[in-house]
Scaffold this active site. Structure first.
Site, PDB file in Angstrom:
ATOM      1  N   LYS B  96       0.830  -1.217   0.000  1.00 28.05           N
ATOM      2  CA  LYS B  96       0.000   0.000   0.000  1.00 28.05           C
ATOM      3  C   LYS B  96       0.863   1.265   0.000  1.00 28.05           C
ATOM      4  O   LYS B  96       0.639   2.182   0.774  1.00 28.05           O
ATOM      5  CB  LYS B  96      -0.949   0.009   1.214  1.00 28.05           C
ATOM      6  CG  LYS B  96      -1.694  -1.318   1.464  1.00 28.05           C
ATOM      7  CD  LYS B  96      -2.972  -1.423   0.753  1.00 28.05           C
ATOM      8  CE  LYS B  96      -3.909  -2.533   1.220  1.00 28.05           C
ATOM      9  NZ  LYS B  96      -3.376  -3.846   1.504  1.00 28.05           N
ATOM     10  N   ARG B  97       1.855   1.307  -0.890  1.00 32.83           N
ATOM     11  CA  ARG B  97       2.727   2.459  -0.951  1.00 32.83           C
ATOM     12  C   ARG B  97       2.112   3.575  -1.787  1.00 32.83           C
ATOM     13  O   ARG B  97       1.025   3.424  -2.352  1.00 32.83           O
ATOM     14  CB  ARG B  97       4.090   2.059  -1.526  1.00 32.83           C
ATOM     15  CG  ARG B  97       4.843   1.051  -0.665  1.00 32.83           C
ATOM     16  CD  ARG B  97       5.157   1.595   0.718  1.00 32.83           C
ATOM     17  NE  ARG B  97       6.171   0.795   1.412  1.00 32.83           N
ATOM     18  CZ  ARG B  97       5.926  -0.165   2.292  1.00 32.83           C
ATOM     19  NH1 ARG B  97       4.693  -0.465   2.623  1.00 32.83           N
ATOM     20  NH2 ARG B  97       6.915  -0.821   2.875  1.00 32.83           N
TER      21      ARG B  97
END
Lengths: 278, 278
Positions: B96-97
């Site tokens: 989830k960057r």
């Protein structure tokens, strides 16, 4: 560190500067590459020289993770070095995390239990249960993305709902149901100067973490003019313009000069606002 | 791995299962704690036993990062083990960057250059320039959050703009300007069953990564019914329901049984859709 302590440090240092440790092995001075841990050697030198002029450091996780295990070790050493030698510095893990509850719990454990930083940046897209696990630690801070400094901030953050409320405003409003200004700050990009007026309507008392001054083109004067509140309420980050001000063996001294220039400008704004005395 | 190869693996395995490696030191069988690297020992056993029944693995970075350097080493060993022994498995770094361009470049370097995974999950809040750096690698994939499986998905993702377009729909539309279905997938939570009809209006051909089946309560039948397209177009993730199906020394065999049950149900839906032959 709590809000009052942070404010007192700002008064003491006459600075609301946060130095961003976006340490890139490809950009640090070449003579450091013979060190056992060049990233940590660079950070240590930068910290020792700039600490008098700032109140916070913000290592950006991406730069460390890109090096794998050695990078993460350099990150951990940097945090440990700060805590041992400069305990009055507020440490922000710039990680932009955010996931379902049980996963955010893991990230929280990582940053607050294991690395013992003061704050972590979090993306709001997944909502309340992705943010709250970061708040269970006493004096831990979430710094939630509201209005970012990049071009892509235009893609979704300004989307208006049927009542004319833009997404970043909804984030500001909704997230205040989850935590007070004693545990939450917001990321607001400096490239959006006058937007600070809008932000302060929704979050008058919160600290704002402000990236985008320096390399990204934001104006410190505008940020102070439109964003400062009675407790300062600002942590203005500068990364590249300070840490890469020079790449000779004198890099740390030149970084200190760059940090000091920013600090001196900040002192003027703090004085004008009556937050410090002449 | 490209889209056609992924589809062929789905046909060959009669499965669109992704096993989530949310490996938690507090939940793995106790007898593994005497191993030199308990996390990797657990993953290796789970992989060896479940590989026949799945086409993808999704280690969740949070679980590894929460252990610091040893955790990251376990993550790297897991990816290397998969690549060496199960090269037909699609590897997703669930991270989830998403950050400004120069930082997302660093994350991309981390995941695609250094760890050599196939895909990384990315949060859309910061827009185009936070996503695009992940797409410069050939056959690298971005899996963008659209509609997540958690309660907090209600906070922002359903916000309607003045034209009645909800935020998750805007993410689906806008992001298709950045990459095709050969390099982008979307996260769509299984807990939002009939929402797959809406998703497919905007993204008929994309693969969707679907968390939330199993522990989070989503229905595989509904996901297949409303979400499957002619090339399957689904990777359904199950983490806890498979990897923690048992915590005795027989854990890996029990995990295989759990994975096989899911695979057999998936085979029925693939058959019904005409994607595989009886």
């Amino acid at each position: 560190m709590n809000k009052q302590q942070l404010f007192e440090n700002i008064q003491k240092k006459k600075s609301f500067l946060c130095v961003g440790l976006d340490t890139d092995i490809k950009k640090i001075p070449q003579h450091l590459l013979t060190e056992e841990d060049p990233i940590f050697a660079f950070n240590k030198a930068i910290i020792d020289s700039t600490a008098p002029y700032c109140v916070a450091y913000k290592p950006n996780l991406a730069f460390y993770e890109s090096l794998g295990v050695p990078g993460l070790m350099a990150f951990e050493k940097t945090v440990a070095y700060l805590k041992a030698n400069y305990p009055d510095q507020f440490i922000i893990a710039d990680a932009k995390r955010g996931d379902i509850g049980n996963t955010s719990e893991m990230y929280a454990r990582s940053f607050f239990d294991y690395m013992k930083v003061d704050a972590v940046t979090v993306a709001p897209y997944m909502g309340e249960d992705s943010v709250k696990p970061f708040l269970i630690y006493p004096e831990s801070w979430v710094i939630l993305l509201a209005l970012t400094s990049n071009k892509g901030s235009q893609d979704f953050q300004f989307t208006e709902d049927v009542n004319g409320v833009r997404l970043f405003e909804k984030v500001l409003k909704k997230s205040q149901e989850w935590a007070s200004d004693e545990q939450m700050m917001y990321v607001v990009g400096a490239t959006q100067g006058k937007m600070f007026l809008e932000i302060r309507k929704h979050a008058p008392n919160h600290f704002l973490l402000v990236p985008g001054v320096g390399a990204q083109g934001g104006s410190l004067k505008e940020v102070a003019q439109y964003g400062m509140n009675d407790q300062c309420g600002l942590l203005v980050n500068s990364s590249r313009a300070i840490i890469y001000a020079d790449n000779t063996p004198a890099f740390a001294e030149v970084a200190a000069v760059a940090a000091r220039e920013v600090q001196e400008e900040m002192a003027i704004y703090l004085l004008e606002k009556g937050i410090i005395k002449a």
